[in-house]
Write an enzyme that holds these catalytic residues in place. Structure first.
Site, mmCIF file in Angstrom:
data_model
loop_
_atom_site.group_PDB
_atom_site.id
_atom_site.type_symbol
_atom_site.label_atom_id
_atom_site.label_comp_id
_atom_site.label_asym_id
_atom_site.label_seq_id
_atom_site.Cartn_x
_atom_site.Cartn_y
_atom_site.Cartn_z
ATOM 1 N N PRO A 10 0.974 -1.136 0.301
ATOM 2 C CA PRO A 10 -0.005 -0.039 -0.093
ATOM 3 C C PRO A 10 0.749 1.309 -0.049
ATOM 4 O O PRO A 10 1.847 1.339 0.448
ATOM 5 C CB PRO A 10 -0.720 -0.134 1.237
ATOM 6 C CG PRO A 10 -0.178 -1.196 2.131
ATOM 7 C CD PRO A 10 0.491 -2.002 1.297
ATOM 8 N N ASN A 11 0.146 2.257 -0.681
ATOM 9 C CA ASN A 11 0.844 3.583 -0.705
ATOM 10 C C ASN A 11 2.134 3.664 -1.617
ATOM 11 O O ASN A 11 2.555 4.656 -1.968
ATOM 12 C CB ASN A 11 1.160 4.063 0.484
ATOM 13 C CG ASN A 11 -0.168 4.326 1.453
ATOM 14 O OD1 ASN A 11 -1.100 4.750 1.187
ATOM 15 N ND2 ASN A 11 -0.121 3.484 2.691
ATOM 16 N N ARG A 18 4.970 10.940 -2.407
ATOM 17 C CA ARG A 18 4.643 10.528 -1.059
ATOM 18 C C ARG A 18 6.156 10.754 -0.122
ATOM 19 O O ARG A 18 7.132 9.833 -0.601
ATOM 20 C CB ARG A 18 4.243 9.172 -0.884
ATOM 21 C CG ARG A 18 4.453 8.491 0.524
ATOM 22 C CD ARG A 18 4.248 7.018 0.324
ATOM 23 N NE ARG A 18 4.083 6.391 1.655
ATOM 24 C CZ ARG A 18 4.151 5.334 1.979
ATOM 25 N NH1 ARG A 18 4.879 4.357 1.334
ATOM 26 N NH2 ARG A 18 4.300 4.686 3.184
ATOM 27 N N TYR A 23 11.264 8.408 0.774
ATOM 28 C CA TYR A 23 11.237 7.732 -0.198
ATOM 29 C C TYR A 23 11.944 7.803 -1.510
ATOM 30 O O TYR A 23 11.740 7.108 -2.461
ATOM 31 C CB TYR A 23 9.840 6.874 -0.477
ATOM 32 C CG TYR A 23 9.138 6.424 0.791
ATOM 33 C CD1 TYR A 23 9.436 5.357 1.327
ATOM 34 C CD2 TYR A 23 8.085 7.137 1.550
ATOM 35 C CE1 TYR A 23 9.411 4.633 2.417
ATOM 36 C CE2 TYR A 23 7.745 6.693 2.633
ATOM 37 C CZ TYR A 23 8.087 5.230 3.191
ATOM 38 O OH TYR A 23 7.725 4.802 4.289
ATOM 39 N N ASN A 74 8.021 -5.706 -1.475
ATOM 40 C CA ASN A 74 7.971 -4.629 -0.570
ATOM 41 C C ASN A 74 6.437 -4.598 -0.012
ATOM 42 O O ASN A 74 5.717 -3.996 -0.568
ATOM 43 C CB ASN A 74 8.331 -3.437 -1.276
ATOM 44 C CG ASN A 74 8.461 -2.108 -0.221
ATOM 45 O OD1 ASN A 74 8.017 -2.436 0.919
ATOM 46 N ND2 ASN A 74 9.123 -0.901 -0.653
ATOM 47 N N ALA A 77 3.180 -1.160 4.460
ATOM 48 C CA ALA A 77 3.106 -1.084 5.869
ATOM 49 C C ALA A 77 2.461 -2.495 6.325
ATOM 50 O O ALA A 77 2.545 -3.048 7.398
ATOM 51 C CB ALA A 77 1.545 0.005 6.021
ATOM 52 N N GLU A 98 12.626 -9.677 0.811
ATOM 53 C CA GLU A 98 11.992 -8.490 1.474
ATOM 54 C C GLU A 98 12.694 -7.232 0.860
ATOM 55 O O GLU A 98 14.120 -7.100 1.342
ATOM 56 C CB GLU A 98 11.939 -8.933 2.661
ATOM 57 C CG GLU A 98 11.043 -7.617 3.447
ATOM 58 C CD GLU A 98 11.014 -7.769 5.057
ATOM 59 O OE1 GLU A 98 11.299 -8.952 5.304
ATOM 60 O OE2 GLU A 98 10.499 -6.848 5.749
ATOM 61 N N HIS A 100 13.047 -2.915 1.567
ATOM 62 C CA HIS A 100 12.116 -1.679 1.921
ATOM 63 C C HIS A 100 13.207 -0.428 1.332
ATOM 64 O O HIS A 100 14.248 -0.639 1.372
ATOM 65 C CB HIS A 100 12.114 -1.623 3.501
ATOM 66 C CG HIS A 100 11.417 -2.562 3.927
ATOM 67 N ND1 HIS A 100 10.019 -2.601 4.052
ATOM 68 C CD2 HIS A 100 11.742 -3.886 4.601
ATOM 69 C CE1 HIS A 100 9.313 -3.632 4.570
ATOM 70 N NE2 HIS A 100 10.371 -4.346 4.701
ATOM 71 N N ARG A 107 13.688 3.967 11.974
ATOM 72 C CA ARG A 107 12.498 4.800 11.894
ATOM 73 C C ARG A 107 11.814 4.413 13.310
ATOM 74 O O ARG A 107 12.212 3.725 14.281
ATOM 75 C CB ARG A 107 11.633 4.624 10.773
ATOM 76 C CG ARG A 107 12.510 5.343 9.515
ATOM 77 C CD ARG A 107 11.822 4.872 8.174
ATOM 78 N NE ARG A 107 10.411 5.548 8.028
ATOM 79 C CZ ARG A 107 9.576 5.565 7.281
ATOM 80 N NH1 ARG A 107 9.932 4.584 6.310
ATOM 81 N NH2 ARG A 107 8.439 6.175 7.429
HETATM 82 C C1 DQA Z 1 8.407 0.869 3.349
HETATM 83 C C2 DQA Z 1 8.737 0.686 4.997
HETATM 84 C C3 DQA Z 1 7.362 0.553 5.781
HETATM 85 O O1 DQA Z 1 7.441 0.784 7.135
HETATM 86 C C4 DQA Z 1 6.323 1.723 5.205
HETATM 87 O O2 DQA Z 1 4.997 1.395 5.699
HETATM 88 C C5 DQA Z 1 6.049 1.649 3.746
HETATM 89 C C6 DQA Z 1 7.396 1.719 2.917
HETATM 90 C C7 DQA Z 1 9.674 1.181 2.586
HETATM 91 O O3 DQA Z 1 9.899 0.682 1.404
HETATM 92 O O4 DQA Z 1 10.543 1.842 3.217
HETATM 93 O O5 DQA Z 1 4.997 2.038 3.328
HETATM 94 O O6 DQA Z 1 8.136 -0.623 3.093
#
Ligand code: DQA
Length: 155
Positions: A10-11, A18, A23, A74, A77, A98, A100, A107
């Site tokens: 998501p997002n 964003r 990011y 990825n 959240a 995985e 990120h 964080r």
């Molecule tokens: C994320 C890190 C997560 O904590 C966050 O909720 C994201 C992006 C990252 O790519 O750094 O949406 O996965």
């Protein structure tokens, strides 16, 4: 050519808009194009997908079971919340990496725990969107090794 899935949670559709201080400025389409290029250089084809829905991501992992030799994910959240995605990944018999974009360990404390890390061959965090490219390069090696082990098991 072996196929891998690159799944985004998501997002991440808002990448570039964003929180760019966290990011970066690249869009998800930029990341997709870079992934396709690095994958091709490493002999892999990519299905690159993003959803804001946990159910959709579970369904894509089920689809990957049938056709994919690896998953780069990825989960965004959902990393920190989703037993459903963990359970789906546990049904996948090939390598999982995985990714990120941000360094989640630098964080908020709630980002320090990942449900997914326990099933992943490796975790990449904090290298920006370049982390996807590292993951694909690594995945190419893991897929080759995994296929070799599978082949020898059939001998
Ligand atoms: C994320 C890190 C997560 O904590 C966050 O909720 C994201 C992006 C990252 O790519 O750094 O949406 O996965």
């Amino acid at each position: 050519m072996k196929l891998i899935y690159v799944l985004n949670g998501p997002n991440l559709n808002l990448l570039g808009k964003r929180q760019p201080h966290i990011y970066g400025h690249e869009t998800l389409e930029d990341v997709k194009q870079a992934c396709l290029q690095v994958a091709a250089e490493n002999g892999l084809a990519v299905e690159f997908l993003q959803s804001n829905s946990e159910a959709q991501i579970v369904d894509w992992i089920h689809a990957a079971r049938e056709v994919a030799s690896g998953i780069v994910i990825n989960p965004a959240a959902f990393t920190h919340t989703s037993v459903a995605i963990l359970d789906a990944l546990n049904t996948f018999d090939h390598p999982i990496i995985e990714v990120h974009i941000s360094n989640v360990h630098k964080r908020e404390p709630f980002r320090h725990h990942s449900y997914v890390s326990g099933v992943a061959s490796g975790v990449i965090a904090g290298f920006g969107t370049q982390g996807y490219l590292f993951a694909i390069q690594r995945m190419a090696k893991l897929v080759r090794e995994h296929e070799a082990v599978g082949a020898s098991a059939q001998d």
